[in-house]
Design a protein around this motif. Structure first.
Motif, PDB file in Angstrom:
ATOM      1  N   ASN A  71       0.817  -1.201   0.000  1.00 13.39           N
ATOM      2  CA  ASN A  71       0.000   0.000   0.000  1.00 13.39           C
ATOM      3  C   ASN A  71       0.863   1.268   0.000  1.00 13.39           C
ATOM      4  O   ASN A  71       0.571   2.232  -0.698  1.00 13.39           O
ATOM      5  N   SER A  72       1.949   1.239   0.772  1.00 14.04           N
ATOM      6  CA  SER A  72       2.763   2.456   0.761  1.00 14.04           C
ATOM      7  C   SER A  72       3.631   2.563  -0.490  1.00 14.04           C
ATOM      8  O   SER A  72       3.981   3.663  -0.910  1.00 14.04           O
ATOM      9  N   ASP A 103       1.310   1.341  -6.965  1.00 21.50           N
ATOM     10  CA  ASP A 103       1.199   0.370  -8.059  1.00 21.50           C
ATOM     11  C   ASP A 103       2.554  -0.235  -8.414  1.00 21.50           C
ATOM     12  O   ASP A 103       3.450   0.473  -8.878  1.00 21.50           O
ATOM     13  N   GLU A 140       9.644  -2.331  -7.699  1.00 18.74           N
ATOM     14  CA  GLU A 140       9.520  -0.951  -8.166  1.00 18.74           C
ATOM     15  C   GLU A 140       8.066  -0.624  -8.417  1.00 18.74           C
ATOM     16  O   GLU A 140       7.349  -1.371  -9.084  1.00 18.74           O
ATOM     17  N   SER A 141       7.655   0.499  -7.875  1.00 20.80           N
ATOM     18  CA  SER A 141       6.314   0.992  -8.174  1.00 20.80           C
ATOM     19  C   SER A 141       6.460   2.091  -9.208  1.00 20.80           C
ATOM     20  O   SER A 141       7.576   2.420  -9.622  1.00 20.80           O
ATOM     21  N   VAL A 142       5.334   2.675  -9.627  1.00 27.27           N
ATOM     22  CA  VAL A 142       5.422   3.814 -10.547  1.00 27.27           C
ATOM     23  C   VAL A 142       6.104   4.995  -9.876  1.00 27.27           C
ATOM     24  O   VAL A 142       6.507   5.935 -10.540  1.00 27.27           O
ATOM     25  N   LYS A 143       6.240   4.948  -8.554  1.00 32.41           N
ATOM     26  CA  LYS A 143       6.846   6.082  -7.858  1.00 32.41           C
ATOM     27  C   LYS A 143       8.342   5.916  -7.597  1.00 32.41           C
ATOM     28  O   LYS A 143       9.087   6.873  -7.697  1.00 32.41           O
ATOM     29  N   ALA A 144       8.772   4.694  -7.220  1.00 36.70           N
ATOM     30  CA  ALA A 144      10.176   4.533  -6.840  1.00 36.70           C
ATOM     31  C   ALA A 144      10.585   3.062  -6.812  1.00 36.70           C
ATOM     32  O   ALA A 144       9.742   2.170  -6.863  1.00 36.70           O
TER      33      ALA A 144
END
Lengths: 364, 127
Positions: free
Chosen positions: B33-34, B37, B60-64
């Protein structure tokens, strides 16, 4: 952290708040991929109230702005907008911005939030003409509605005929269901859409009205995460990554926004020299061949030799591929060339591809 | 928040399920969750020797990009390669999406793993 007038709405609707250059803004609501998908196919609503607004007025306002920016405002009519870099004398970029022309004595410059103070000081230092400048960022909230359903949704709130508002033009004093706003057909996603400038005291009410009006079209509030991927897929630069004090507009493929034939302007000499000698570095699009996601500042190599770095990279939901923008030495910048991105100390192969990654869908 | 009672947990938001000689490891609901995606995972190979405190994979998420650390030392016996083509399953079902099965070499490391209630407390403190 500074809060925008819409902070309470972000908080109430479950936005995940982060510190974005000193501003408390939502990085996501439902999720970056979902929000991205809504903007590409339906509509999304963004709080961009953090953007800076600088008013320029005076009999020589046009002359002054012409000298500050690289693009040419002499060709635009009242109520039209130009996108432009603003350069230092060495050709590095102070900021990239939008110039809104009210008339030839009154312009509104919309600048990046984190650069507002710096821009204002730079503009002050460079002021020789008969003009005055005013940082009026606090007088505006800004909401962007983006996506193919934007016009349908916004039209429900106004009698102003939006289909007549062409790309990069604006209308002031538009009545949006009782709220007075400046509406421009602009955005940062590569989709059709509008940016709406409104008094901070009425922003929250307008935000709610827009979400309500777009219910049937399934509009969603969207955050900075989706915004960054949307602009990146469309090949739109971000200050501090694709352009900066150390990266010129010519290196960043923004040559069409540098008009050498318009007269004198800051950076002209340096940029002219770059154009004549050819740029040393060039921004290219890359697609990963090996598995891996390129990220900002990852090194790029060719035959074990450092040739540049990634300026933005991510998984592209629209393309289903891992792609990046890279600033690399010109001699390696041909399309089809294979290069290597250093991901966690390991080399991952990538290929240089045509830009933009995604065709923009602006309404002309 | 979903924190199954039959699993063990680490302070770095991984879960562990003991099955015979093997321990299956993945990331928790809180972690997915943190992260947001998830679009990419990098997993170890069967036969790799892992030391506790070391990164054994990357999510890896779309953020980092985030390293995933192992709280156990041992040998990797199985790897869930399905996640490579379907990283989104970690978001959808974090507790079914095991990343590796490790044969632990130090029993003491198992004993210090958190139970569900201790882990829940940790999540509340961090939230």
């Amino acid at each position: 952290m500074k809060k925008t007038p819409l902070y309470q709405a972000h908080y109430d609707m479950g936005g995940k708040i982060i510190d974005f250059g000193g501003w408390a803004l939502p990085v996501q609501y439902s999720g970056v991929l979902d929000e991205h998908n809504h903007v590409r196919n339906k509509a999304g609503l963004f709080d961009v109230s953090h953007m800076g607004e600088i008013m320029v007025r005076g009999t020589e306002a046009s002359l002054y702005i012409q000298r500050l920016i690289t693009n040419d405002i002499s060709q635009i009519k009242d109520n039209q907008i130009v996108y432009t870099p603003m350069c230092y004398c060495d050709g590095g970029v102070v900021d990239d911005l939008l110039v809104y022309k009210f008339n030839d004595k009154k312009y509104l410059l919309v600048v990046n939030a984190a650069n507002t103070e710096k821009d204002y000081l730079w503009m002050q230092e460079n002021l020789k003409e008969e003009a005055e400048i005013q940082n009026i960022s606090d007088e505006f909230a800004q909401i962007a509605i983006q996506g193919p359903k934007s016009e349908t949704i916004l039209q429900k709130l106004t009698r102003c005929q939006l289909e007549k508002l062409s790309f990069y033009s604006f209308q002031n004093n538009v009545n949006l269901d009782g709220i007075k706003a400046l509406v421009s057909r602009t955005g940062y996603t590569g989709e059709d859409g509008f940016e709406i400038y409104v008094s901070p005291t009425e922003a929250l009410e307008l935000w709610r009205k827009l979400l309500e009006a777009g219910k049937k079209e399934e509009i969603v509030p969207a955050g900075l995460g989706a915004r960054d991927i949307l602009r990146f897929e469309a090949g739109l630069p971000l200050y501090g990554q694709e352009i900066s004090q150390d990266i010129s507009p010519l290196e960043a493929r923004l040559g069409s926004f540098v008009k050498f034939d318009k007269g004198e302007f800051n950076g002209k000499e340096a940029l002219l020299k770059q154009r004549e000698q050819g740029v040393v570095r060039k921004l290219v699009g890359i697609e990963m061949i090996h598995r891996g996601i390129p990220r900002y500042n990852y090194r790029v190599q060719f035959n074990n030799k450092d040739i540049g770095f990634i300026t933005t990279g991510n998984h592209s939901p629209a393309l289903g591929k891992d792609i990046g923008l890279a600033l690399i030495a010109r001699e390696y910048a041909q399309i089809g060339n294979k290069i290597e991105v250093i991901i966690r100390e390991k080399k991952s192969e990538a290929i240089i591809i045509q830009l933009p990654f995604l065709q923009k869908k602006y309404k002309k | 928040m979903n924190i199954p009672a039959d699993l063990k947990y680490t302070k770095k938001h991984e879960w562990a399920r003991v099955e015979g000689d093997l321990v299956y490891v993945g990331i928790t609901e809180y972690a997915q969750n943190s992260l947001g995606d998830i679009v990419f995972v990098e997993l170890p190979s069967v036969g790799d020797i892992i030391t506790s405190g070391e990164a054994f994979g990357v999510v890896e998420s779309v953020k980092a990009a985030s390293d995933i650390y192992s709280s156990l030392s041992g040998i990797v016996k199985e790897v869930n390669n399905e996640l490579i083509d379907h990283p989104e399953r970690i978001n959808q079902n974090p507790y079914d999406s095991w990343m590796m099965a490790i044969e632990p070499s130090k029993a003491s490391e198992l004993e210090v793993l958190l139970d569900a209630s201790a882990y829940e407390k940790l999540c509340l403190e961090e939230a």
